[in-house]
Scaffold this motif. Structure first.
Motif, PDB file in Angstrom:
ATOM      1  N   ALA A   1      23.742  46.036  17.254  1.00 58.87           N
ATOM      2  CA  ALA A   1      24.900  46.541  16.511  1.00 58.87           C
ATOM      3  C   ALA A   1      24.972  45.967  15.099  1.00 58.87           C
ATOM      4  O   ALA A   1      25.947  46.189  14.390  1.00 58.87           O
ATOM      5  CB  ALA A   1      26.196  46.222  17.268  1.00 58.87           C
ATOM      6  N   SER A   2      23.952  45.224  14.703  1.00 58.24           N
ATOM      7  CA  SER A   2      23.967  44.568  13.401  1.00 58.24           C
ATOM      8  C   SER A   2      23.411  45.476  12.310  1.00 58.24           C
ATOM      9  O   SER A   2      22.440  46.210  12.517  1.00 58.24           O
ATOM     10  CB  SER A   2      23.139  43.281  13.455  1.00 58.24           C
ATOM     11  N   LEU A   3      24.039  45.399  11.139  1.00 59.43           N
ATOM     12  CA  LEU A   3      23.564  46.152   9.977  1.00 59.43           C
ATOM     13  C   LEU A   3      22.488  45.398   9.200  1.00 59.43           C
ATOM     14  O   LEU A   3      21.858  45.960   8.307  1.00 59.43           O
ATOM     15  CB  LEU A   3      24.736  46.460   9.033  1.00 59.43           C
ATOM     16  N   ARG A   4      22.295  44.135   9.537  1.00 57.40           N
ATOM     17  CA  ARG A   4      21.314  43.339   8.798  1.00 57.40           C
ATOM     18  C   ARG A   4      19.895  43.750   9.179  1.00 57.40           C
ATOM     19  O   ARG A   4      19.656  44.318  10.242  1.00 57.40           O
ATOM     20  CB  ARG A   4      21.510  41.849   9.076  1.00 57.40           C
ATOM     21  N   SER A   5      18.961  43.403   8.307  1.00 58.40           N
ATOM     22  CA  SER A   5      17.582  43.822   8.516  1.00 58.40           C
ATOM     23  C   SER A   5      16.629  42.768   7.961  1.00 58.40           C
ATOM     24  O   SER A   5      16.893  42.175   6.903  1.00 58.40           O
ATOM     25  CB  SER A   5      17.338  45.171   7.824  1.00 58.40           C
ATOM     26  N   GLU A   6      15.559  42.531   8.665  1.00 54.26           N
ATOM     27  CA  GLU A   6      14.532  41.613   8.164  1.00 54.26           C
ATOM     28  C   GLU A   6      13.909  42.149   6.874  1.00 54.26           C
ATOM     29  O   GLU A   6      13.456  41.367   6.034  1.00 54.26           O
ATOM     30  CB  GLU A   6      13.440  41.411   9.222  1.00 54.26           C
ATOM     31  N   PHE A   7      13.922  43.452   6.717  1.00 54.65           N
ATOM     32  CA  PHE A   7      13.379  44.057   5.505  1.00 54.65           C
ATOM     33  C   PHE A   7      14.153  43.582   4.271  1.00 54.65           C
ATOM     34  O   PHE A   7      13.566  43.146   3.281  1.00 54.65           O
ATOM     35  CB  PHE A   7      13.443  45.581   5.618  1.00 54.65           C
ATOM     36  N   PHE A   8      15.490  43.644   4.345  1.00 52.85           N
ATOM     37  CA  PHE A   8      16.304  43.206   3.214  1.00 52.85           C
ATOM     38  C   PHE A   8      16.257  41.689   3.044  1.00 52.85           C
ATOM     39  O   PHE A   8      16.309  41.183   1.924  1.00 52.85           O
ATOM     40  CB  PHE A   8      17.752  43.673   3.387  1.00 52.85           C
ATOM     41  N   GLU A   9      16.186  40.957   4.152  1.00 54.41           N
ATOM     42  CA  GLU A   9      16.102  39.499   4.065  1.00 54.41           C
ATOM     43  C   GLU A   9      14.829  39.077   3.346  1.00 54.41           C
ATOM     44  O   GLU A   9      14.834  38.160   2.518  1.00 54.41           O
ATOM     45  CB  GLU A   9      16.158  38.885   5.467  1.00 54.41           C
ATOM     46  N   GLY A  10      13.728  39.740   3.653  1.00 51.26           N
ATOM     47  CA  GLY A  10      12.480  39.429   2.966  1.00 51.26           C
ATOM     48  C   GLY A  10      12.489  39.876   1.520  1.00 51.26           C
ATOM     49  O   GLY A  10      11.928  39.211   0.644  1.00 51.26           O
ATOM     50  N   LEU A  11      13.152  40.993   1.256  1.00 48.65           N
ATOM     51  CA  LEU A  11      13.190  41.551  -0.097  1.00 48.65           C
ATOM     52  C   LEU A  11      14.084  40.737  -1.027  1.00 48.65           C
ATOM     53  O   LEU A  11      13.821  40.639  -2.227  1.00 48.65           O
ATOM     54  CB  LEU A  11      13.687  42.999  -0.031  1.00 48.65           C
ATOM     55  N   THR A  12      15.151  40.140  -0.461  1.00 53.45           N
ATOM     56  CA  THR A  12      16.145  39.454  -1.296  1.00 53.45           C
ATOM     57  C   THR A  12      16.257  37.960  -0.962  1.00 53.45           C
ATOM     58  O   THR A  12      17.319  37.357  -1.151  1.00 53.45           O
ATOM     59  CB  THR A  12      17.525  40.118  -1.141  1.00 53.45           C
ATOM     60  N   ASP A  13      15.184  37.373  -0.475  1.00 56.60           N
ATOM     61  CA  ASP A  13      15.148  35.927  -0.244  1.00 56.60           C
ATOM     62  C   ASP A  13      16.277  35.453   0.672  1.00 56.60           C
ATOM     63  O   ASP A  13      17.026  34.519   0.358  1.00 56.60           O
ATOM     64  CB  ASP A  13      15.204  35.184  -1.582  1.00 56.60           C
ATOM     65  N   LEU A  14      16.431  36.127   1.821  1.00 58.43           N
ATOM     66  CA  LEU A  14      17.378  35.761   2.873  1.00 58.43           C
ATOM     67  C   LEU A  14      18.847  35.930   2.467  1.00 58.43           C
ATOM     68  O   LEU A  14      19.729  35.215   2.952  1.00 58.43           O
ATOM     69  CB  LEU A  14      17.143  34.317   3.344  1.00 58.43           C
ATOM     70  N   SER A  15      19.134  36.878   1.575  1.00 59.42           N
ATOM     71  CA  SER A  15      20.533  37.182   1.281  1.00 59.42           C
ATOM     72  C   SER A  15      21.128  37.967   2.443  1.00 59.42           C
ATOM     73  O   SER A  15      20.416  38.367   3.371  1.00 59.42           O
ATOM     74  CB  SER A  15      20.654  38.003  -0.004  1.00 59.42           C
ATOM     75  N   ARG A  16      22.450  38.212   2.379  1.00 64.79           N
ATOM     76  CA  ARG A  16      23.127  38.951   3.446  1.00 64.79           C
ATOM     77  C   ARG A  16      23.262  40.446   3.137  1.00 64.79           C
ATOM     78  O   ARG A  16      24.079  41.132   3.747  1.00 64.79           O
ATOM     79  CB  ARG A  16      24.514  38.344   3.695  1.00 64.79           C
ATOM     80  N   MET A  17      22.457  40.925   2.218  1.00 62.04           N
ATOM     81  CA  MET A  17      22.435  42.365   1.946  1.00 62.04           C
ATOM     82  C   MET A  17      22.034  43.117   3.215  1.00 62.04           C
ATOM     83  O   MET A  17      21.200  42.652   3.989  1.00 62.04           O
ATOM     84  CB  MET A  17      21.445  42.656   0.819  1.00 62.04           C
ATOM     85  N   HIS A  18      22.643  44.284   3.434  1.00 59.83           N
ATOM     86  CA  HIS A  18      22.379  45.018   4.673  1.00 59.83           C
ATOM     87  C   HIS A  18      22.389  46.527   4.410  1.00 59.83           C
ATOM     88  O   HIS A  18      22.631  46.986   3.288  1.00 59.83           O
ATOM     89  CB  HIS A  18      23.405  44.640   5.744  1.00 59.83           C
ATOM     90  N   TRP A  19      22.155  47.288   5.480  1.00 60.62           N
ATOM     91  CA  TRP A  19      22.039  48.748   5.369  1.00 60.62           C
ATOM     92  C   TRP A  19      23.352  49.408   4.986  1.00 60.62           C
ATOM     93  O   TRP A  19      23.378  50.595   4.643  1.00 60.62           O
ATOM     94  CB  TRP A  19      21.545  49.330   6.694  1.00 60.62           C
TER      95      TRP A  19
END
Length: 348
Positions: free
Chosen positions: A173-191
């Motif tokens: 149920a999480s909007l977070r993604s390893e793709f965004f974490e890798g892209l933004t240096d582990l920020s909390r940006m999500h889908w």
């Protein structure tokens, strides 16, 4: 000078005036504005992490902004976005922790639950306005406090064992993604940013390209004329508040399923719902304007966190700048009057 050009230039002038007066306050307070704004820019866009965090802040602001703007465009003042956001947050987390389902079903279900909860919270003032002509501003303000305390009760007594926060939502149920974490240096940006942008499109399409949107705007412009034309005024008032509340509930889902992934007892309001009012005002209730306003407010709030560290400037000064921008937007009639005087002189 065309009205469309004036509508575009007035918010721009308001931002410039807000920053200019904020700069003057920094100078009078003994701070270097160049260092302050350099630190602010660095904290908002300086590297991948800061950029991701800025996008993360912009996401709920976008949804809160279109929630307020949708109601404004239909002649209503939804000051209850904060409360609708809070109940949407709770509903999303509740679904995110209560069941185990495949992600393809679980995540959309949790997001939908947030929208429905926000819609329900908007339905109440909409119904009271339609049936009993109770002013929506009073009801929505009161509903904010009801939402705050009711959700705190549920978090403490239903979703946790007398704790101050719930369990984390399931990964499905999480909007977070390893793709965004890798892209933004582990920020909390999500889908959620794509959900927010899609909702901006939905708001524009619904209001500008559908019969329902035409009726909603017509009722907001003149209820008596709309009723004479055969439109159901009461139904459209309720529709407007329900749709506005759904957008606000989705803003809560962005926090509950993306940024924090849990719900906690709150000692006060999050502030995002109230910031949505400023975003809608600065964005002139239009889709492009709201996107730009949300980016501005999100970057100011994120960049402000870096100002004390890099420039020794209190981040409260950014709050002053934001307040000044809102002040100048609210006083837009003065800016319009000044522009009209200049345009008349040029014509002569």
């Amino acid at each position: 000078m065309s009205n469309r050009f004036v509508n575009i230039i007035v918010p721009v002038i308001a931002v410039i005036l807000g920053i200019a007066v904020g700069t003057l306050i920094m100078i009078l307070s003994g701070y270097n504005p160049l260092d302050a704004f350099a630190a602010l820019w660095q904290g908002a866009f300086g590297d991948e992490f800061y950029f991701g965090e800025t996008v993360r802040l912009v996401t709920p602001l976008l949804l809160a902004g279109i929630s307020v703007a949708f109601a404004f465009r239909t002649g209503l003042f939804n000051i209850g976005v904060e409360g609708q956001l809070i109940v949407g947050w709770l509903a999303a987390v509740w679904v995110g922790t209560a069941v185990e389902l495949p992600k393809l079903i679980h995540l959309p279900l949790a997001v939908l639950a947030a929208a429905l909860a926000g819609a329900l919270w908007g339905f109440i003032p909409g119904l009271l306005k339609a049936r009993f002509r109770v002013h929506e501003v009073i009801v929505t303000i009161m509903m904010n406090y009801v939402a705050l305390h009711v959700t705190n009760y549920f978090i403490k007594n239903v979703l946790s064992d007398n704790g101050d926060k719930t369990e984390r939502v399931a990964e499905s149920a999480s909007l977070r993604s390893e793709f965004f974490e890798g892209l933004t240096d582990l920020s909390r940006m999500h889908w959620g940013i794509f959900i927010a942008l899609f909702c901006v499109f939905i708001m524009w399409f619904l209001l500008e390209k559908t019969t329902t949107g035409y009726e909603l705007r017509s009722v907001g412009f003149n209820q008596h004329a709309s009723q004479y034309a055969g439109m159901n005024v009461n139904k459209n008032i309720i529709y407007s508040m329900v749709i506005s509340g759904a957008f606000a509930g989705l803003a809560g889902a962005m926090e509950g399923l993306g940024t924090f992934e849990y719900a906690s007892i709150k000692g006060g309001f999050t502030g995002t719902g109230f910031d949505g009012i400023a975003v809608a005002l600065l964005g002139a209730n239009g889709p492009i304007g709201i996107i730009l306003a949300a980016v501005l407010f999100g970057s100011l709030k994120q960049g402000a966190l870096n100002m004390p560290l890099q420039a020794g400037v209190p981040n409260e000064l950014v709050d002053i700048i934001i307040a000044l921008i809102i002040f100048f937007v609210a006083s837009s009639y003065m800016i319009r009057w000044f522009i009209e005087r200049i345009s008349k002189k040029e014509v002569k």
